[in-house]
Scaffold this active site. Structure first.
Site, PDB file in Angstrom:
ATOM      1  N   ASP A  66      45.205  98.841  22.129  1.00 20.69           N
ATOM      2  CA  ASP A  66      46.116  98.079  21.291  1.00 20.69           C
ATOM      3  C   ASP A  66      45.063  97.384  20.270  1.00 20.69           C
ATOM      4  O   ASP A  66      45.592  97.264  18.888  1.00 20.69           O
ATOM      5  CB  ASP A  66      47.203  97.580  21.773  1.00 20.69           C
TER       6      ASP A  66
ATOM      7  N   TYR B 267      43.586  99.352  17.643  1.00 17.85           N
ATOM      8  CA  TYR B 267      44.550  99.895  16.798  1.00 17.85           C
ATOM      9  C   TYR B 267      44.863  98.496  15.614  1.00 17.85           C
ATOM     10  O   TYR B 267      45.098  99.078  14.620  1.00 17.85           O
ATOM     11  CB  TYR B 267      45.441 100.232  17.304  1.00 17.85           C
TER      12      TYR B 267
ATOM     13  N   SER C 153      59.623  99.524  13.543  1.00 14.00           N
ATOM     14  CA  SER C 153      58.649  98.739  14.560  1.00 14.00           C
ATOM     15  C   SER C 153      58.776  97.262  13.804  1.00 14.00           C
ATOM     16  O   SER C 153      59.346  96.763  13.186  1.00 14.00           O
ATOM     17  CB  SER C 153      57.451  99.061  14.522  1.00 14.00           C
TER      18      SER C 153
ATOM     19  N   GLU D 206      63.039  87.159  23.479  1.00 16.23           N
ATOM     20  CA  GLU D 206      63.027  88.090  24.862  1.00 16.23           C
ATOM     21  C   GLU D 206      61.784  88.547  25.074  1.00 16.23           C
ATOM     22  O   GLU D 206      60.855  88.591  24.124  1.00 16.23           O
ATOM     23  CB  GLU D 206      64.172  88.933  24.518  1.00 16.23           C
TER      24      GLU D 206
ATOM     25  N   LYS E 128      58.832  91.510  25.424  1.00 14.89           N
ATOM     26  CA  LYS E 128      58.381  92.696  24.661  1.00 14.89           C
ATOM     27  C   LYS E 128      57.877  93.712  25.806  1.00 14.89           C
ATOM     28  O   LYS E 128      56.790  93.574  26.272  1.00 14.89           O
ATOM     29  CB  LYS E 128      57.222  92.620  23.717  1.00 14.89           C
TER      30      LYS E 128
ATOM     31  N   GLU F  86      64.446 100.132  25.935  1.00 13.80           N
ATOM     32  CA  GLU F  86      63.198 100.487  26.378  1.00 13.80           C
ATOM     33  C   GLU F  86      63.387 101.273  27.730  1.00 13.80           C
ATOM     34  O   GLU F  86      64.039 100.735  28.605  1.00 13.80           O
ATOM     35  CB  GLU F  86      62.260  99.223  26.393  1.00 13.80           C
TER      36      GLU F  86
ATOM     37  N   CYS G 174      22.088 100.976  51.519  1.00 13.78           N
ATOM     38  CA  CYS G 174      22.619  99.731  51.287  1.00 13.78           C
ATOM     39  C   CYS G 174      21.656  98.804  50.580  1.00 13.78           C
ATOM     40  O   CYS G 174      20.392  98.671  50.909  1.00 13.78           O
ATOM     41  CB  CYS G 174      23.188  98.950  52.583  1.00 13.78           C
TER      42      CYS G 174
ATOM     43  N   CYS H 266      28.734 100.815  54.165  1.00 15.33           N
ATOM     44  CA  CYS H 266      27.492 100.461  54.867  1.00 15.33           C
ATOM     45  C   CYS H 266      27.659 100.406  56.194  1.00 15.33           C
ATOM     46  O   CYS H 266      28.210  99.723  56.727  1.00 15.33           O
ATOM     47  CB  CYS H 266      26.937  99.066  54.336  1.00 15.33           C
TER      48      CYS H 266
ATOM     49  N   CYS I 203      24.009  93.495  58.510  1.00 14.39           N
ATOM     50  CA  CYS I 203      24.134  93.469  56.881  1.00 14.39           C
ATOM     51  C   CYS I 203      24.613  91.828  56.465  1.00 14.39           C
ATOM     52  O   CYS I 203      25.611  91.666  56.976  1.00 14.39           O
ATOM     53  CB  CYS I 203      25.162  94.443  56.413  1.00 14.39           C
TER      54      CYS I 203
END
Length: 688
Positions: free
Chosen positions: A42, A45, A91, A128, A130, A188, A423, A441, A447
């Site tokens: 987004d 864009y 939009s 509100e 989105k 939506e 490892c 591992c 370890c």
């Protein structure tokens, strides 16, 4: 098929740059709206869109009617009937910084004449959320749902009536007395986070492709040509706007519209408020931002609308958006950058995770240089390679992740990731068990990356029961390099312990006493204390009972381990790999050195008697009429059967009583014979 990207022009001439921007934005729109396969973050864009707007503002002669700045992007996909919106679904313009919101409020106040009064009258707004979903329009005629359509290009959308009819939260008939003749409800379709996770679990179980995020899942589900598939997808809906209204007057304010929708039985989100002026707008935005990650659905910002309908009409529209509304977006959660390397990191449980090293990029309000790639399969599935341009996502406190690679930007020298065999921390073997996505591992006792977890598990009450060895003490012992393996615990002295932070002399002596007591244990507890993956208390007891001593277990083949009660292929392989790692064997030898941990040795369990069920595997489930579970188990084992705790393809019979659950269902699914108590008795008598 996705449209092929076009390379940016070599020249910076405004006309050529604008033409390329229009082509790139249209391509991205097609991928987003039609294919439901967004390939441009987004933020990227928005950046390209703003650049095109800027060029067209400076060079009005370059504006063309089909520019993305002149309309809402998208076209109707084949397979759905087109629907023309009587009232366009436009939009919203976007704001990103607080200054954008202050400027929006000033523009609105100036246009309405509220700023001319003394003192200025603050504008009333409805604020509100989105939602990050798919915009649709629902048409009701005389209260009955008759049609649903997607936004499409804002003028023409797609008829998705049959699919939307399957969404349970959308009423098929409106409630109440104030029902108009015609009503277009705008809202939506989205998928809640918990529903998205469950859907992907089902996709994995069915060995089908998983969805990248809830928005893609919602969009893909809504646009299924087969509404039966949509009916199986957990979609939700929130109302937030209106199109055509016939048969009654329009509510005077936007907040009254949403209140009326609730009366009609339409879903309306409760995270909304009426606020005043820029201060009220920003207060709402920041309050939502603080609880964003706790919301049960994804949002990418908030929406502000002038609340009064007459003021909305006075402000009107520009070509692609209303002047009376604005979307205030959160900092971009996705951004583009270059993946310069892939390393692996070892977690405290031994999980080996690929980590992307990135060129620094600002995303989600922070500069990101590393991102998780989850596991080797994810790297392969997403086809991510070193040198790729990738989309990075960061949401709140969630660890940044690489979402995908832009294949059209892949350089010729991009390299595939190869999981290391050893490892990087301790050099032990890295193994991946069958049917597991995570590589691990195998040096669990040795370890350094797993040190704290190994010590904590070793000291548990069900293991060696070392009272007083809590997480805070373990942290100090490890961070001061006093303890490297569980064997080092028995080297600790009073002076060393007494110097630990907030550890009194009495506490030090109590821990030493507890360590002395822990030296006398049982083989089952010791096996459990080693922290072998998939080996719990029950399996540890079965191993001790079956082999009698530790050495035969350490040297056992996978085939020999499979003879142990309730040990299947995955557990057997895990045990075998653990003891095959020399680092683990070294620590075990240190633990059972003279003066250290001891336990009474026992003979191996006698082999199961040969009987009518020799070599057969039986699973018990539910409550039998006259036999306790343990009695039935003893009878079956006496006949030579192995009584397992779970159903698999290797199971020969399932004995089911009352309230049998998932084991019975699994048996029926695999076609395994199911017996009741009488059937079991006949089996034992050789009558079956």
């Amino acid at each position: 098929m996705a449209r092929t990207p076009v390379s940016p022009p070599a020249t910076s001439a405004p006309a050529e740059r604008a033409a390329w921007l229009r082509a790139e934005l249209e391509r991205a729109n097609y991928a987003y709206y039609v294919l439901d396969q967004p390939d441009l973050p987004d933020a990227e864009y928005d950046r390209l869109f703003k650049e095109l707007e800027s060029i067209e503002t400076e060079h009005p002669d370059l504006i063309v009617p089909d520019s993305p700045t002149q309309r809402v992007g998208g076209e109707a996909a084949s397979g759905f009937e087109p629907v023309v919106h009587e009232q366009p679904m436009l939009s919203l313009n976007n704001g990103f910084a607080d200054e954008d919101i202050v400027a929006f409020d000033k523009r609105v106040g100036d246009a309405l004449g509220k700023n001319a009064s003394e003192p200025p009258v603050p504008v009333e707004y409805a604020a509100e959320l989105k939602f990050d979903g798919l915009a649709i329009s629902l048409r009701y005629v005389d209260g009955v749902f008759v049609q649903a359509s997607t936004r499409g290009d804002g003028t023409t959308g797609e008829n998705v009536t049959e699919n939307v009819r399957t969404i349970r939260s959308i009423p098929l008939r409106l409630k109440g007395k104030r029902v108009p003749h015609v009503l277009d409800v705008r809202g939506e379709v989205l998928m809640f986070k918990r529903d998205f996770e469950r859907l992907n679990e089902r996709q994995r179980a069915a060995e089908q492709k998983e969805f990248a995020n809830p928005r893609n899942a919602a969009a893909g589900s809504l646009r299924q040509l087969d509404s039966k598939i949509t009916a199986q997808r957990p979609l939700s809906f929130f109302s937030y706007g209106i199109g055509v209204l016939e048969g009654m007057d329009m509510p005077a304010t936007h907040s009254e519209l949403l209140d009326w929708y609730k009366e009609l039985g339409l879903p309306v989100n409760g995270e909304r408020a009426v606020v005043h002026g820029a201060e009220g707008l920003l207060g709402f935005f920041h309050a939502v931002g603080e609880k964003r990650e706790k919301l049960p659905y994804d949002i990418d910002g908030v929406v502000y609308k002038v609340n009064r309908r007459d003021e909305q009409e006075a402000l009107g529209f520009v070509s692609r958006a209303p002047r009376f509304a604005l979307a205030h977006k959160f900092p971009a959660q996705e951004a583009l950058t270059r993946l310069v390397a892939i390393d692996v990191q070892v977690g405290r449980t031994g999980a080996v995770t690929p980590v992307a090293r990135l060129e620094p990029v600002f995303v989600g309000g922070a500069t990101v240089t590393n991102a998780t790639l989850h596991n080797e399969d994810e790297v392969r599935r997403k086809d991510i390679r070193i040198g790729d341009t990738v989309i990075v996502r960061r949401a709140g406190d969630v660890i940044p992740e690489v979402v995908s690679a832009l294949l059209d930007r892949r350089p010729d020298d991009a390299r595939e990731f190869v999981m290391p065999t050893h490892c990087p921390v301790c050099g032990s073997n890295i193994e991946r068990l069958p049917d597991e996505a995570i590589a691990r591992c195998t040096g669990g006792l040795f370890c350094p990356a797993q040190r704290k977890q190994a010590l904590w598990h070793f000291a548990q009450r069900r293991a060696l029961d070392i009272d007083g060895l809590g997480e805070k003490i373990i942290d100090q012992l490890v961070e001061q390099n006093l303890v490297r393996t569980p064997a080092d615990l028995f080297n600790l002295g009073f002076a060393t312990l007494a110097e630990l932070d907030r550890f009194a002399e009495k506490s030090a002596q109590n821990l030493l006493d507890s360590l002395e007591k822990a030296k006398h244990t049982t083989l089952a507890r010791f096996i459990y204390a080693l922290g072998i993956r998939h080996v719990g208390e029950s399996t540890a007891k079965d191993l001790a009972k079956h082999f009698g001593s530790l050495d035969p277990i350490m040297d056992a083949s996978v085939e020999a381990l499979l003879e142990v009660n309730d040990v299947g292929p995955v557990v057997a392989e895990s045990i075998h790999q653990f003891f095959a790692e020399e680092h683990n064997r070294t620590v075990i030898e240190q633990l059972r050195a003279p003066g250290r941990v001891t336990w009474p040795e026992g003979p191996p369990a006698p082999k199961a008697p040969q009987g009518v069920l020799a070599g057969k595997t039986v699973v018990l489930t539910g409550t039998l009429p006259s036999l306790a579970r343990e009695e039935a188990k003893e009878m079956l084992e006496a006949a030579g059967a192995k009584v397992a705790g779970s159903v698999s393809k290797k199971t020969d019979y399932v004995v089911a009583g009352a309230e049998a659950g998932s084991k019975l269902a699994k048996a029926e699914e695999l076609g395994i014979p199911v017996l009741d108590e009488d059937g079991m008795r006949k089996l034992l008598e050789g009558q079956l």
